[in-house]
Design a protein around this motif. Structure first.
Motif, short mmCIF file in Angstrom:
data_model
loop_
_atom_site.label_atom_id
_atom_site.label_comp_id
_atom_site.label_asym_id
_atom_site.label_seq_id
_atom_site.Cartn_x
_atom_site.Cartn_y
_atom_site.Cartn_z
N VAL A 1 0.85 -1.18 0.00
CA VAL A 1 0.00 0.00 0.00
C VAL A 1 0.89 1.23 0.00
O VAL A 1 1.98 1.23 0.55
CB VAL A 1 -0.97 0.03 1.21
N MET A 2 0.42 2.26 -0.66
CA MET A 2 1.15 3.53 -0.70
C MET A 2 0.27 4.58 -0.04
O MET A 2 -0.91 4.70 -0.34
CB MET A 2 1.52 3.91 -2.13
N GLN A 3 0.86 5.30 0.88
CA GLN A 3 0.11 6.28 1.66
C GLN A 3 0.81 7.62 1.59
O GLN A 3 2.04 7.69 1.66
CB GLN A 3 0.03 5.82 3.12
N ARG A 4 0.02 8.66 1.42
CA ARG A 4 0.60 10.00 1.35
C ARG A 4 1.47 10.26 2.57
O ARG A 4 1.07 10.02 3.71
CB ARG A 4 -0.51 11.05 1.29
N PHE A 5 2.67 10.73 2.33
CA PHE A 5 3.62 10.99 3.41
C PHE A 5 3.13 12.14 4.28
O PHE A 5 2.78 13.21 3.78
CB PHE A 5 4.99 11.33 2.83
N VAL A 6 3.07 11.88 5.57
CA VAL A 6 2.69 12.89 6.55
C VAL A 6 3.83 13.03 7.55
O VAL A 6 4.09 12.10 8.32
CB VAL A 6 1.40 12.52 7.30
N PRO A 7 4.56 14.13 7.53
CA PRO A 7 5.67 14.25 8.48
C PRO A 7 5.17 14.27 9.91
O PRO A 7 4.09 14.83 10.19
CB PRO A 7 6.31 15.58 8.09
N PRO A 8 5.90 13.65 10.83
CA PRO A 8 5.48 13.69 12.23
C PRO A 8 5.64 15.09 12.80
O PRO A 8 6.42 15.91 12.30
CB PRO A 8 6.44 12.71 12.91
N SER A 9 4.87 15.35 13.84
CA SER A 9 5.07 16.61 14.56
C SER A 9 6.38 16.53 15.33
O SER A 9 6.99 15.47 15.46
CB SER A 9 3.89 16.86 15.50
N GLU A 10 6.82 17.66 15.82
CA GLU A 10 8.07 17.73 16.55
C GLU A 10 7.84 18.30 17.94
O GLU A 10 6.90 19.07 18.17
CB GLU A 10 9.10 18.58 15.80
N VAL A 11 8.70 17.89 18.86
CA VAL A 11 8.61 18.35 20.24
C VAL A 11 10.02 18.54 20.78
O VAL A 11 10.95 17.85 20.38
CB VAL A 11 7.82 17.32 21.09
N THR A 12 10.17 19.51 21.65
CA THR A 12 11.48 19.78 22.26
C THR A 12 11.48 19.25 23.69
O THR A 12 10.61 19.59 24.49
CB THR A 12 11.79 21.28 22.25
N ILE A 13 12.46 18.42 23.99
CA ILE A 13 12.63 17.86 25.32
C ILE A 13 14.07 18.12 25.77
O ILE A 13 15.01 17.68 25.11
CB ILE A 13 12.34 16.35 25.34
N ASP A 14 14.21 18.85 26.87
CA ASP A 14 15.53 19.18 27.41
C ASP A 14 16.43 19.78 26.34
O ASP A 14 17.62 19.46 26.23
CB ASP A 14 16.19 17.93 28.01
N GLY A 15 15.86 20.66 25.52
CA GLY A 15 16.63 21.37 24.51
C GLY A 15 16.88 20.61 23.23
O GLY A 15 17.44 21.17 22.29
N ALA A 16 16.46 19.35 23.16
CA ALA A 16 16.67 18.55 21.95
C ALA A 16 15.33 18.36 21.24
O ALA A 16 14.28 18.23 21.87
CB ALA A 16 17.27 17.19 22.31
N THR A 17 15.39 18.33 19.90
CA THR A 17 14.18 18.18 19.09
C THR A 17 13.97 16.72 18.70
O THR A 17 14.89 16.06 18.22
CB THR A 17 14.28 19.04 17.83
#
Length: 352
Positions: A293-309
Motif C-alpha cells: 500500500v502507498m500512503q501520502r507521506f505525513v511528516p510527524p510533529s516535533e517536540v522539544t525535550i531538554d533542549g533537543a528536538t
C-alpha cells in the motif's frame, strides 16, 4: 520501557477529540452491515468468525499536523503502556472515570479465569516486561496466568491446555493475526470452534487493522454506501490518501515517489516500511504491487525535550469505543525507533 521525559507532552483538546471520534467511528464501521457485506469475500477464513466481542488494546497511531491529526496505522495488539518497576505510564485522570489498572482489567471478562499471554519467542520480546506486568495485574485479580509461546499450548478443537490445565482465554500478542502458521494450528482450531477465547482476534485485524482497509476507505463510493456524509468526511480527512500499488501506474508513482510511503499491507508496525524519499529504483521495482500500500507521506510533529528536538506520534489505546489509555512516542531518524538517546514513551496531557 524507555521513558523520554518525566513531564507530559501537551496536545490540544480539538486534536484529542478528533482522534477519539475517528477511533470510535472506525469501530462502528467494523460492525456496519453494509461494510461487512462489501468486505466479506476478501476476509481470510479466520476473520469470518465473529467472536462477538470488541478487540482489546487497539492502538490508533497519529501524527499531529497543522491540518489536524492524520492516521499512520492501527495496531491490533498495541503495547507501550507499561513503564518500569511496577509502574504504568501516567495518564491524565480527568479523561477517565476510573484508574488505569481498573480499565485494563475491565477488558478481561470475569469468565476468563485461566489466561495464556501468548507471543512468538515471548521471553525475547521487547515488550516482555509489559506482558509480565499484565500477568501480575491479572494474578492479583485472582486469575491463573501463563506467559507462553504457541508450541507450549496443546489441545484440539475441543479445548486447549497448558501445564495440564485448561485455558479459558488467550491474550494474543502474536503478530500472525490470522492464525495461519503451523505453530498456531491448535489455537486456530479451538478458537474457531469456540472452545477458547482469543483477544485481540483475527476479525478485528481484518476489519480495522489490516492496512488494506485504508485503501478501501479511499475507494470511491465504498464508505458512502456504509455511513453518513459526516463520517465519510471524518474518516477520509484523518486517513491520508492510501492506494494499492498494483492499481496505480508505476512509472507515475515513481516520478511522484517523494510524496508517498510504501508499506506492506500485512506487516506489523514499521517493519518493511520505506519512504519514497529514500527508496532506490531497484527496491521500488521489487515491491509486490498486490501487497504494497502507498500512503501520502505525513511528516510527524516535533517536540522539544531538554533542549533537543524529537519527532512525536500519538497513540490511543481503545477497547471498542472506550478509551483505555493515551501515550506518545518520541524519536529521531526516519522511522519510529528508540535507538537514539532520549527517545522513548511519554505521557500526554490534553489542554484546551
Amino acid at each position: 520501557m524507555p521513558l523520554a521525559s518525566e513531564q507530559p507532552i501537551i496536545i490540544s483538546r480539538p486534536d484529542f477529540e478528533r482522534m477519539l471520534g475517528f477511533a470510535r467511528a472506525v469501530h462502528r464501521l467494523a460492525a456496519n452491515a453494509s461494510y461487512l457485506d462489501l468486505l466479506h469475500a476478501a476476509l481470510p477464513s479466520a476473520a469470518r468468525f465473529d467472536p462477538g466481542c470488541a478487540s482489546m488494546l487497539m492502538g490508533y497511531d497519529f501524527h499531529l499536523t497543522a491540518d489536524g491529526p492524520k492516521l499512520i496505522e492501527i495496531n491490533n495488539n498495541a503495547g507501550g503502556i507499561y513503564r518500569r518497576a511496577g509502574h504504568w505510564l501516567a495518564q491524565q485522570a480527568e479523561l477517565f472515570d476510573e484508574p488505569l489498572e481498573a480499565r485494563l482489567l475491565s477488558m478481561f471478562p470475569e469468565t476468563w479465569r485461566s489466561i495464556a499471554i501468548m507471543d512468538e519467542a515471548i521471553r525475547e520480546q521487547y515488550m516482555y516486561p509489559e506482558m509480565l506486568a499484565y500477568a501480575r495485574l491479572l494474578e492479583a485479580d485472582g486469575r491463573t496466568v501463563w506467559l507462553c509461546e504457541p508450541q507450549e499450548i496443546s489441545g484440539t478443537a475441543a479445548g486447549l491446555s497448558l501445564e495440564g490445565k485448561r485455558i479459558d482465554a488467550i491474550y494474543n500478542r502474536h503478530t500472525d493475526f490470522y492464525l495461519e502458521t503451523e505453530a498456531l494450528a491448535a489455537v486456530r482450531q479451538a478458537y474457531l470452534a469456540g472452545s477458547v477465547a482469543l483477544n485481540p482476534h483475527p476479525r478485528s485485524y481484518a476489519l480495522i487493522g489490516d492496512k488494506s482497509r485504508m485503501v478501501d476507505w479511499w475507494r470511491p463510493g465504498l464508505l458512502e454506501r456504509c455511513v453518513g456524509p459526516e463520517e465519510v468526511v471524518l474518516i477520509r480527512e484523518v486517513t491520508p490518501e492510501t492506494r494499492l500499488l498494483a492499481e496505480m501506474e508505476r512509472d507515475a508513482v515513481w516520478s511522484d515517489r517523494n510524496a508517498w510511503m510504501f508499506k506492506p499491507s500485512a506487516r506489523h508496525g514499521g517493519k518493511g516500511v520505506v519512504t519514497g524519499r529514500s527508496i532506490s529504483r531497484k527496491r521500488f521495482d521489487e515491491l509486490d504491487g498486490a501487497t504494497t500500500v502507498m500512503q501520502r507521506f505525513v511528516p510527524p510533529s516535533e517536540v522539544t525535550i531538554d533542549g533537543a528536538t524529537f519527532k512525536l506520534d500519538v497513540r490511543l489505546y481503545m477497547h471498542g469505543e472506550r478509551l483505555i489509555a493515551l501515550a506518545g512516542r518520541v524519536w529521531r531518524g526516519q522511522l519510529t525507533n528508540f535507538r537514539e538517546p532520549g527517545s522513548g514513551w511519554v505521557s500526554l496531557a490534553v489542554h484546551d
